[in-house]
Design a protein around this motif. Structure first.
Motif, PDB file in Angstrom:
ATOM      1  N   THR A   1       1.084  -1.173  -0.468  1.00 27.67           N
ATOM      2  CA  THR A   1      -0.350   0.021  -0.028  1.00 27.67           C
ATOM      3  C   THR A   1       0.966   1.026   0.106  1.00 27.67           C
ATOM      4  O   THR A   1       0.578   2.035  -0.702  1.00 27.67           O
ATOM      5  N   GLY A   2       2.208   1.281   1.050  1.00 27.41           N
ATOM      6  CA  GLY A   2       2.950   1.610   1.136  1.00 27.41           C
ATOM      7  C   GLY A   2       3.926   2.955  -0.746  1.00 27.41           C
ATOM      8  O   GLY A   2       3.689   3.926  -1.133  1.00 27.41           O
ATOM      9  N   THR A   3       3.723   1.541  -0.843  1.00 32.07           N
ATOM     10  CA  THR A   3       4.938   1.606  -2.346  1.00 32.07           C
ATOM     11  C   THR A   3       4.160   2.245  -3.145  1.00 32.07           C
ATOM     12  O   THR A   3       4.630   2.918  -3.948  1.00 32.07           O
ATOM     13  N   LEU A   4       2.668   1.411  -3.045  1.00 27.44           N
ATOM     14  CA  LEU A   4       1.766   2.470  -4.386  1.00 27.44           C
ATOM     15  C   LEU A   4       1.777   3.634  -4.619  1.00 27.44           C
ATOM     16  O   LEU A   4       1.415   4.651  -5.323  1.00 27.44           O
TER      17      LEU A   4
ATOM     18  N   GLY B   1       2.496   8.767  -6.125  1.00 24.66           N
ATOM     19  CA  GLY B   1       2.216  10.266  -5.442  1.00 24.66           C
ATOM     20  C   GLY B   1       3.261  10.887  -6.539  1.00 24.66           C
ATOM     21  O   GLY B   1       3.356  12.331  -7.611  1.00 24.66           O
ATOM     22  N   ARG B   2       4.551  10.315  -6.737  1.00 24.41           N
ATOM     23  CA  ARG B   2       5.757  10.818  -7.205  1.00 24.41           C
ATOM     24  C   ARG B   2       5.450  10.659  -8.938  1.00 24.41           C
ATOM     25  O   ARG B   2       5.330  11.930  -9.750  1.00 24.41           O
ATOM     26  N   ALA B   3       4.139  10.057  -9.350  1.00 22.63           N
ATOM     27  CA  ALA B   3       4.307  10.185 -10.247  1.00 22.63           C
ATOM     28  C   ALA B   3       3.433  11.609 -10.885  1.00 22.63           C
ATOM     29  O   ALA B   3       3.514  12.080 -12.030  1.00 22.63           O
ATOM     30  N   THR B   4       1.958  11.854  -9.966  1.00 26.23           N
ATOM     31  CA  THR B   4       1.601  13.536 -10.036  1.00 26.23           C
ATOM     32  C   THR B   4       2.187  14.582 -10.304  1.00 26.23           C
ATOM     33  O   THR B   4       1.924  15.280 -10.604  1.00 26.23           O
TER      34      THR B   4
ATOM     35  N   ARG C   1       4.995  14.235 -11.490  1.00 21.77           N
ATOM     36  CA  ARG C   1       6.431  13.887 -12.529  1.00 21.77           C
ATOM     37  C   ARG C   1       7.341  14.191 -11.610  1.00 21.77           C
ATOM     38  O   ARG C   1       8.576  14.727 -12.530  1.00 21.77           O
ATOM     39  N   SER C   2       7.919  13.340 -10.680  1.00 23.54           N
ATOM     40  CA  SER C   2       9.007  13.442 -10.233  1.00 23.54           C
ATOM     41  C   SER C   2       9.727  11.906  -9.961  1.00 23.54           C
ATOM     42  O   SER C   2      10.492  12.110  -9.449  1.00 23.54           O
ATOM     43  N   TRP C   3       8.895  11.018 -10.868  1.00 25.40           N
ATOM     44  CA  TRP C   3       9.358   9.813 -11.682  1.00 25.40           C
ATOM     45  C   TRP C   3      10.806   9.526 -11.653  1.00 25.40           C
ATOM     46  O   TRP C   3      11.450  10.535 -12.268  1.00 25.40           O
ATOM     47  N   ASP C   4      11.472   8.552 -10.931  1.00 25.11           N
ATOM     48  CA  ASP C   4      13.299   8.600 -12.036  1.00 25.11           C
ATOM     49  C   ASP C   4      13.354   7.042 -12.098  1.00 25.11           C
ATOM     50  O   ASP C   4      11.888   6.617 -12.172  1.00 25.11           O
ATOM     51  N   GLN C   5      14.166   7.015 -13.098  1.00 28.64           N
ATOM     52  CA  GLN C   5      14.361   5.386 -13.623  1.00 28.64           C
ATOM     53  C   GLN C   5      14.393   4.489 -12.698  1.00 28.64           C
ATOM     54  O   GLN C   5      13.588   3.467 -13.143  1.00 28.64           O
ATOM     55  N   GLY C   6      14.688   4.669 -10.348  1.00 25.77           N
ATOM     56  CA  GLY C   6      14.781   3.372 -10.078  1.00 25.77           C
ATOM     57  C   GLY C   6      12.673   3.413 -10.547  1.00 25.77           C
ATOM     58  O   GLY C   6      13.285   1.802 -10.103  1.00 25.77           O
ATOM     59  N   ASP C   7      12.812   4.140 -10.679  1.00 24.43           N
ATOM     60  CA  ASP C   7      10.948   4.175 -10.010  1.00 24.43           C
ATOM     61  C   ASP C   7      10.237   3.010 -10.515  1.00 24.43           C
ATOM     62  O   ASP C   7       9.131   1.952 -10.835  1.00 24.43           O
TER      63      ASP C   7
END
Length: 218
Positions: free
Chosen positions: A147-150, A155-158, A160-166
């Protein structure tokens, strides 16, 4: 398609181990829910909800006993994992070997059709829940509760702070679904082998962690 990048200094085998253990978690929970009795071996939040529903008189007969068994057994696994990892300082491959042995013991009992009563099912639930408790405690990164992972990923996708590790993080979520799907398919097509599905990725993770690693740079 290229392999997603990892943070600097991380061994790619760490990520593959997490993916494999996530698949094992999904498979174990699907097997227990479908074959043992409408509870979970590793998702304790779901079990607490089932316990609350049972206390209100809703749900399958006998589910409260199975939920309590799963909660207690998972807790035993966590205690064992904490002692092995932080007090005894056992290496990760040894702790994963114990998990694999527990899962394999359950798979053998199921495959040989030795689980014939409600008491037998409780014993099988104990084996798998203890294994999931160990897995949940010996790794800093979650592989059996997401749940926390999702939440963090969305949240990061929203923002726009995703990185390649995501991409590896998303891969763990996909691995859980894949493990559960393969188990459900096995239950339908080859019921005696249903419990083996969780053993295979866990054993592969063990092999991955056993292979000697090159020394870290710097």
């Amino acid at each position: 398609m290229s392999t997603p990048a990892l943070p600097a200094g991380r061994d790619p085998r760490d990520a593959w181990s997490l993916l494999l253990l996530s698949a094992a978690s999904g498979a174990a929970d699907a097997f227990v829910f479908i074959c043992v009795g409408q509870v979970f071996a590793g998702v304790m939040t779901g079990n607490l909800v089932l316990l609350g529903a049972s206390a209100a008189g809703v749900g399958e007969h006998g589910v409260a006993l199975r939920v309590i068994t799963a909660l207690a057994s998972y807790s035993v696994g966590v205690v064992c994992g904490a002692r092995m990892s932080e007090r005894l300082r056992w290496p990760l491959p040894v702790m994963l070997l114990i998990e694999v042995v527990l899962l394999a013991a359950g798979a053998v009992l199921w495959a040989l059709d030795l689980i014939t009563s409600d008491g037998d099912r409780l014993g099988l639930l104990v084996l798998i829940s203890v294994a999931m408790g160990i897995q949940g405690r010996v790794l800093a990164t979650p592989t059996n509760y997401f749940t926390g992972t999702l939440t963090s990923l969305v949240g990061r996708a929203t923002l726009r702070s995703w990185d390649q590790g995501d991409l590896w993080v998303a891969g763990r979520l996909i691995a859980v679904v894949a493990g559960a799907s393969v188990t459900a398919l096995a239950v339908r097509l080859w019921p005696g082998a249903a419990a083996v599905v969780a053993v295979v990725p866990a054993a592969c993770a063990l092999l991955t962690e056993t292979v000697p690693r090159p020394p870290r740079r710097g």
